[in-house]
Design a protein around this motif. Structure first.
Motif, short mmCIF file in Angstrom:
data_model
loop_
_atom_site.label_atom_id
_atom_site.label_comp_id
_atom_site.label_asym_id
_atom_site.label_seq_id
_atom_site.Cartn_x
_atom_site.Cartn_y
_atom_site.Cartn_z
N ASP A 173 42.96 -8.14 -4.68
CA ASP A 173 43.06 -7.55 -3.41
C ASP A 173 41.80 -7.86 -3.16
N TRP A 174 40.92 -7.02 -3.62
CA TRP A 174 39.59 -6.67 -2.90
C TRP A 174 39.48 -8.50 -2.00
N ALA A 175 39.35 -7.77 -0.64
CA ALA A 175 38.23 -8.89 0.48
C ALA A 175 37.21 -9.07 -0.16
N THR A 176 37.00 -10.08 -0.23
CA THR A 176 35.24 -11.00 -0.44
C THR A 176 35.48 -11.91 0.53
N THR A 177 34.01 -12.50 0.94
CA THR A 177 33.29 -13.68 1.56
C THR A 177 32.70 -15.00 0.82
N HIS A 178 33.36 -15.91 1.32
CA HIS A 178 32.13 -17.16 0.24
C HIS A 178 30.60 -16.92 -0.02
N SER A 179 29.82 -16.20 0.58
CA SER A 179 28.17 -15.85 0.57
C SER A 179 28.48 -14.68 -0.80
N GLN A 180 29.51 -13.91 -0.56
CA GLN A 180 29.16 -12.58 -1.69
C GLN A 180 28.52 -13.15 -3.36
N PHE A 181 30.02 -14.23 -3.69
CA PHE A 181 29.82 -14.27 -4.63
C PHE A 181 28.85 -15.96 -4.95
N PRO A 182 28.04 -16.12 -4.48
CA PRO A 182 26.58 -16.29 -5.06
C PRO A 182 25.36 -15.41 -5.20
N LEU A 183 26.08 -14.47 -4.52
CA LEU A 183 24.38 -13.14 -4.45
C LEU A 183 24.74 -12.83 -5.66
N THR A 184 25.88 -12.31 -6.17
CA THR A 184 26.03 -11.52 -7.22
C THR A 184 25.66 -11.98 -8.03
N TRP A 185 26.00 -13.62 -8.02
CA TRP A 185 25.22 -14.15 -8.86
C TRP A 185 23.53 -14.70 -9.06
N ILE A 186 23.41 -14.63 -8.69
CA ILE A 186 21.24 -14.25 -8.15
C ILE A 186 20.86 -13.11 -8.34
N TYR A 189 19.92 0.67 -12.55
CA TYR A 189 20.48 1.34 -11.04
C TYR A 189 19.99 0.41 -10.22
N GLU A 190 19.17 -0.05 -10.06
CA GLU A 190 18.65 -0.66 -8.46
C GLU A 190 19.28 -2.40 -8.57
N LEU A 191 19.57 -2.35 -9.62
CA LEU A 191 20.87 -3.56 -9.29
C LEU A 191 22.31 -3.49 -9.55
N TYR A 192 22.68 -2.13 -9.21
CA TYR A 192 23.72 -1.33 -8.83
C TYR A 192 23.76 -1.47 -7.21
N GLN A 193 22.57 -0.73 -7.05
CA GLN A 193 22.25 -0.34 -5.48
C GLN A 193 22.36 -1.77 -4.58
N VAL A 194 22.04 -2.77 -4.87
CA VAL A 194 22.32 -4.35 -5.03
C VAL A 194 22.63 -5.19 -4.32
N LEU A 195 24.11 -4.27 -5.42
CA LEU A 195 25.27 -5.28 -5.91
C LEU A 195 26.28 -4.71 -4.57
N ILE A 196 26.05 -2.81 -4.30
CA ILE A 196 27.01 -2.55 -3.79
C ILE A 196 26.90 -2.70 -2.28
N ASP A 197 25.55 -3.42 -1.50
CA ASP A 197 25.27 -3.69 -0.33
C ASP A 197 25.62 -4.91 -1.08
N ILE A 198 25.66 -6.36 -1.69
CA ILE A 198 26.45 -7.58 -1.85
C ILE A 198 28.10 -7.19 -0.89
N TRP A 199 28.33 -6.21 -2.19
CA TRP A 199 29.99 -6.30 -1.39
C TRP A 199 30.02 -5.31 -0.39
N THR A 200 29.45 -4.61 0.27
CA THR A 200 29.87 -3.81 1.30
C THR A 200 29.39 -4.00 3.11
N ARG A 201 28.45 -6.00 2.25
CA ARG A 201 27.87 -6.67 3.38
C ARG A 201 27.06 -5.85 4.24
N GLY A 202 26.63 -4.86 3.30
CA GLY A 202 25.16 -4.42 3.84
C GLY A 202 25.36 -3.05 4.01
N CYS A 203 26.14 -2.00 3.94
CA CYS A 203 26.55 -0.45 3.65
C CYS A 203 25.87 -0.32 2.33
N ASN A 204 24.72 -0.75 2.33
CA ASN A 204 23.55 0.06 1.38
C ASN A 204 22.65 0.17 1.71
#
Length: 409
Positions: free
Chosen positions: A272-285, A345-360
């Protein structure tokens, strides 16, 4: 049976090196989290008192009892620094604090009114006294520690209030009234705000196993690619430019599909993790970028390192990268901050930023570091491919043979 001494020497050397390899790597891994429970004070929690009365005093009294190396540090700021609750959320979102707790305006007066008046006690909600905030998507296992610590602080505040004001309140209150008695029994509670609820079971894999899977497929495929290239004599058949173009095209396609698969299974098991349509392609990239740079690294290393030493490099590369994402650097010995320079480390930081909509907000650092690794990787890849073709050319010439296309270098 006569066993040759060279064999015994080689086996003995391998035995010793393998033991040192795993001892060193696992010591590094375990050292990252060694005694981290005694460094919890490195986590900072913001306190803002919009009430300036007994409830806020109770929070501070509770913290004075809880303060220890194993409990996060409470840092108080005035309401002028954070005029609204949205300012507090923004501070957590930007990573200034790991969590926050604030005393809501008029919390003490509402509590006093509820103790004094049966009618006010009937409508009193103790969760209106305090509110605490945290980010569940930022290192989920440690986010739970922050949430639990804030809950403990709320419970301690209740006890501190009873110690500071409970006797006086009880002496004047109508304890025969059920509603007032309930207020006296449970005077202070808290509402909780999770900026990005992350409750799915797979959340604990994002900064652990997932980081391994960004690296390992590249190693396995590079090994397969090298073996197939040798069997089919592709280096002899194609020119240097053609070899580079072929391997580069294969690397792009393989990592493109592998990153798609990883993004796919993260999304398939997000519950039930709330995600947006843009988060999937950003994660993929971003996963593609990380996988591609790891492909370049693995391909380059296999060109210069003898095969018998490849396990030493691969295991060490995996361990140091995963160690950088296991826990926040606040809890690690200072030496482990070399992880800032590592791609995982930097990959995970970017993923957090994507998944929290900029909260990292670490993109200013994370993306340049990842692109730097990618640039280093592509130059190393070009040099490695050239080395392979030149080495084969020299080998063939020494045997009196030639390569079909002399335009190699």
């Amino acid at each position: 049976m006569q066993i040759p001494k060279p064999f015994l020497g080689a086996i003995g050397g391998s035995f010793l090196l393998i033991q040192l390899l795993f001892l060193g790597n696992m010591s590094y891994l375990y050292g990252n989290v060694f005694n981290d429970s005694q460094r919890m004070k490195a986590f900072t929690i913001l306190l803002v008192d919009y009430d300036d009365s007994i409830v806020g005093q109770s929070v501070k009294a509770a913290y004075s009892q809880l303060e220890s190396p194993s409990f996060p540090t409470l840092i108080e700021h005035s309401s002028t620094d954070y005029p609204t609750s949205n300012d507090i959320r923004e501070s957590i979102c930007k990573g200034h604090y790991w969590g926050a707790i604030y005393v809501n305006p008029n919390a003490s007066s509402r509590l006093s009114a509820a103790i004094a008046s049966p009618k006010a006690a009937q409508t009193y909600q103790n969760t209106e006294a305090l509110t605490y905030v945290w980010n569940g998507a930022k290192y989920p296992s440690y986010a739970q520690v922050i949430s639990s610590s804030l809950q403990i602080l709320v419970q301690g505040t209740r006890s501190a209030y009873n110690a500071l004001n409970g006797t006086a309140a009880m002496s004047t209150a109508n304890t025969t009234d059920t509603n007032i008695a309930h207020v006296l029994f449970d005077p202070i509670g808290a509402a909780s705000i999770d900026l990005k609820p992350t409750n799915q079971g797979g959340r604990f894999y994002y900064n652990t196993v997932t980081m391994v899977m960004v690296i390992l497929p590249q190693f396995f495929f590079v090994m397969a690619l090298n073996g197939i290239s040798a069997e089919t004599k592709i280096f002899e058949t194609l020119s240097l430019r053609q070899n580079i173009a072929l391997r580069l095209g294969i690397s792009v396609f393989f990592t493109f599909i592998t990153s798609l698969c990883m993004s796919g299974y993260i999304w398939a098991f997000r519950e039930d993790w709330a995600t947006t349509h843009s988060q999937f392609p950003l994660t993929w990239i971003i996963l593609w970028l990380a996988m591609h740079l790891h492909f370049f690294i693995m391909d380059s290393v296999t060109a210069v390192l003898p095969m018998k030493f490849m396990p030493f490099f691969v295991l060490t590369w995996v361990i140091v990268n995963v160690s950088s994402t296991l826990s926040p650097f606040e809890l690690s010995p200072g030496f482990y901050r070399i992880g800032y320079a590592l791609p995982a480390y930097e990959l995970y930081q970017v993923l957090i930023d994507i998944w929290t909509r900029g909260c990292n907000p670490t993109l200013y650092r994370s993306l340049p570091i990842l692109f730097s690794w990618w640039l280093i990787g592509i130059f190393a890849f070009l040099a490695a491919t050239r080395r392979r073709v030149l080495s084969l050319s020299i080998s063939l010439e020494s045997r009196g043979a030639t390569i079909s296309d002399p335009e190699k270098v």
